[in-house]
Design an enzyme around this catalytic site. Structure first.
Site, PDB file in Angstrom:
ATOM      1  N   SER A  32      52.200  22.913 -49.156  1.00 35.66           N
ATOM      2  CA  SER A  32      52.169  23.214 -50.280  1.00 35.66           C
ATOM      3  C   SER A  32      52.617  23.395 -51.074  1.00 35.66           C
ATOM      4  O   SER A  32      52.587  23.514 -51.996  1.00 35.66           O
ATOM      5  CB  SER A  32      50.598  23.019 -50.445  1.00 35.66           C
ATOM      6  OG  SER A  32      49.660  22.514 -50.101  1.00 35.66           O
TER       7      SER A  32
ATOM      8  N   GLU B 155      51.109  18.755 -36.956  1.00 36.54           N
ATOM      9  CA  GLU B 155      50.743  17.803 -36.692  1.00 36.54           C
ATOM     10  C   GLU B 155      50.304  17.324 -34.949  1.00 36.54           C
ATOM     11  O   GLU B 155      49.737  16.705 -34.732  1.00 36.54           O
ATOM     12  CB  GLU B 155      50.964  16.473 -37.608  1.00 36.54           C
ATOM     13  CG  GLU B 155      50.460  17.101 -39.436  1.00 36.54           C
ATOM     14  CD  GLU B 155      51.630  17.237 -40.443  1.00 36.54           C
ATOM     15  OE1 GLU B 155      52.169  16.894 -40.693  1.00 36.54           O
ATOM     16  OE2 GLU B 155      51.304  17.108 -41.885  1.00 36.54           O
TER      17      GLU B 155
ATOM     18  N   ASN C 290      60.440  17.802 -44.833  1.00 38.06           N
ATOM     19  CA  ASN C 290      60.550  17.014 -43.022  1.00 38.06           C
ATOM     20  C   ASN C 290      59.199  16.190 -44.254  1.00 38.06           C
ATOM     21  O   ASN C 290      58.656  16.005 -44.650  1.00 38.06           O
ATOM     22  CB  ASN C 290      59.086  18.428 -42.504  1.00 38.06           C
ATOM     23  CG  ASN C 290      57.862  17.850 -41.407  1.00 38.06           C
ATOM     24  OD1 ASN C 290      58.656  16.441 -41.456  1.00 38.06           O
ATOM     25  ND2 ASN C 290      57.311  17.695 -40.688  1.00 38.06           N
TER      26      ASN C 290
ATOM     27  N   GLY D  25      49.595  20.045 -46.769  1.00 37.76           N
ATOM     28  CA  GLY D  25      48.888  18.252 -47.317  1.00 37.76           C
ATOM     29  C   GLY D  25      47.796  18.691 -48.650  1.00 37.76           C
ATOM     30  O   GLY D  25      47.272  17.846 -48.578  1.00 37.76           O
TER      31      GLY D  25
ATOM     32  N   GLU E   1      53.115  27.428 -40.890  1.00 37.15           N
ATOM     33  CA  GLU E   1      52.720  26.521 -41.682  1.00 37.15           C
ATOM     34  C   GLU E   1      50.891  26.850 -40.913  1.00 37.15           C
ATOM     35  O   GLU E   1      50.738  25.921 -40.223  1.00 37.15           O
ATOM     36  CB  GLU E   1      53.015  25.289 -41.520  1.00 37.15           C
ATOM     37  CG  GLU E   1      54.963  25.355 -41.297  1.00 37.15           C
ATOM     38  CD  GLU E   1      55.354  24.052 -41.424  1.00 37.15           C
ATOM     39  OE1 GLU E   1      55.290  23.309 -43.127  1.00 37.15           O
ATOM     40  OE2 GLU E   1      54.532  23.160 -40.768  1.00 37.15           O
TER      41      GLU E   1
ATOM     42  N   LYS F  57      57.782  13.485 -42.402  1.00 41.62           N
ATOM     43  CA  LYS F  57      57.149  12.968 -41.774  1.00 41.62           C
ATOM     44  C   LYS F  57      57.291  11.545 -41.446  1.00 41.62           C
ATOM     45  O   LYS F  57      58.331  10.896 -41.540  1.00 41.62           O
ATOM     46  CB  LYS F  57      55.422  13.382 -42.746  1.00 41.62           C
ATOM     47  CG  LYS F  57      56.076  15.201 -42.618  1.00 41.62           C
ATOM     48  CD  LYS F  57      54.271  15.817 -42.792  1.00 41.62           C
ATOM     49  CE  LYS F  57      54.278  16.898 -43.637  1.00 41.62           C
ATOM     50  NZ  LYS F  57      53.072  17.911 -43.430  1.00 41.62           N
TER      51      LYS F  57
ATOM     52  N   HIS G  59      54.990  20.746 -34.466  1.00 42.69           N
ATOM     53  CA  HIS G  59      54.947  20.895 -36.318  1.00 42.69           C
ATOM     54  C   HIS G  59      53.042  21.102 -35.131  1.00 42.69           C
ATOM     55  O   HIS G  59      52.732  20.442 -35.079  1.00 42.69           O
ATOM     56  CB  HIS G  59      55.590  20.003 -36.735  1.00 42.69           C
ATOM     57  CG  HIS G  59      54.416  19.866 -38.086  1.00 42.69           C
ATOM     58  ND1 HIS G  59      53.797  19.478 -38.112  1.00 42.69           N
ATOM     59  CD2 HIS G  59      55.940  20.442 -38.861  1.00 42.69           C
ATOM     60  CE1 HIS G  59      53.729  19.201 -40.080  1.00 42.69           C
ATOM     61  NE2 HIS G  59      54.840  19.761 -39.913  1.00 42.69           N
TER      62      HIS G  59
HETATM   63  P1  13P Z   1      53.445  19.758 -47.545  1.00 42.07           P
HETATM   64  O1  13P Z   1      54.297  20.318 -47.782  1.00 42.07           O
HETATM   65  O2  13P Z   1      53.060  18.186 -48.060  1.00 42.07           O
HETATM   66  O3  13P Z   1      52.165  20.613 -47.492  1.00 42.07           O
HETATM   67  O4  13P Z   1      53.805  19.653 -45.398  1.00 42.07           O
HETATM   68  C1  13P Z   1      54.099  21.059 -45.358  1.00 42.07           C
HETATM   69  C2  13P Z   1      54.495  20.872 -43.984  1.00 42.07           C
HETATM   70  O5  13P Z   1      53.899  20.250 -42.823  1.00 42.07           O
HETATM   71  C3  13P Z   1      56.393  20.791 -43.533  1.00 42.07           C
HETATM   72  O6  13P Z   1      56.124  20.573 -42.490  1.00 42.07           O
END
Ligand code: 13P
Length: 261
Positions: A217, A101, A11, A177, A171, A13, A99
């Protein structure tokens, strides 16, 4: 050999540009050329879908093209939104829905997420439903209740006949992150709970076929331990997916784990 083929999604983002995204896609394709036993997908930002599609196609890669979100209407006056039909037109094969976010930064609710997931699955694409608790919810011991609710409401009115195109991504919000990963055992416990919820909704046989992947992460050094867990069928990778070498290493770890399960 695992009954469920491991799945790893990158992803991206709201990262990359046309040049860096193209380089990244080429690196992923080259790195995975001789790797089998894993379904790998990249989820670039919308404006780069066509560019990335042509890189995947030119090189005859099996890496799938994904989108990070979708709107549930086909067309019309929905400024800024992108329909599934438009995404299919651009070669999208898989779509992330719900997701964290989108839930916690953009304010999406379970009902909207359900409409989006129905759109994706009814439209014949793979839908990756993302669920996970916040730090406060985990500290209060509510992680299982929260994930169960997100799975149940996300899948409302979705029949078992569509479930083979579903992937669930666990997640935990506090791990995204932040550099903090769930321990493999905590993640396994959450995945097992999600599988029981899927079993209540669709029966044990169908639930056993659904891939449940971990995100938060995830880095190459932790991937093998994570994927060795019985209910962890791959990963959804954010930061580490922006580095082709790291993403390829995570895909290889998933392929190896799948072969030994
Ligand atoms: P990170 O691997 O940067 O923590 O992000 C995970 C994520 O949100 C994947 O969709």
């Amino acid at each position: 050999m695992a009954e469920r083929k491991p799945f790893v999604g990158g992803n991206w983002k709201m990262n990359t540009n046309r040049t860096s995204g193209s380089d990244l896609a080429r690196g992923v394709v080259d790195g995975l050329l001789t790797v089998d036993g894993v379904e790998a997908a990249v989820f670039p930002p919308f404006p780069y879908l066509l560019t990335i599609r042509s890189i995947l196609r030119d090189r005859g890669s099996s890496v799938r093209l994904g989108a990070q979100d979708v709107y549930f209407q086909n067309d019309g006056a929905f400024t800024g939104e992108v329909s599934l039909a438009m995404q299919k037109d651009c070669g999208v094969q898989q779509v992330l829905v719900g997701h964290s976010e989108r839930r916690h930064v953009l304010g999406e609710k379970d009902e909207l997420i359900n409409k989006k997931l129905r759109t994706v699955l009814e439209g014949g694409l793979v839908g990756v439903l993302c669920v996970g608790e916040t730090l406060d919810e985990r500290l209060a011991g509510h992680q299982d209740i929260v994930c169960s609710r997100q799975v149940r409401t996300g899948l409302a009115e979705i029949p078992g006949s569509m479930i083979d195109r579903l992937v669930v991504a666990y997640e935990p919000v506090w791990a995204i992150g932040t550099g903090k990963t769930a321990t493999p055992q905590d993640a396994q416990d959450a995945h097992a709970q999600i599988r029981s919820q899927l079993s209540r909704l669709y029966g044990a046989e169908l639930a056993a076929r659904i891939r449940i992947i971990y995100g938060g992460s995830l880095k190459p050094d932790l991937a093998a331990d994570m994927f060795a867990q019985p209910d962890i069928d791959g990963g959804l990778v954010g930061g580490a997916s922006l580095n082709a070498g790291d993403f390829v290493a995570i895909c290889k770890a998933a392929a190896a784990a799948g072969k030994s399960k």
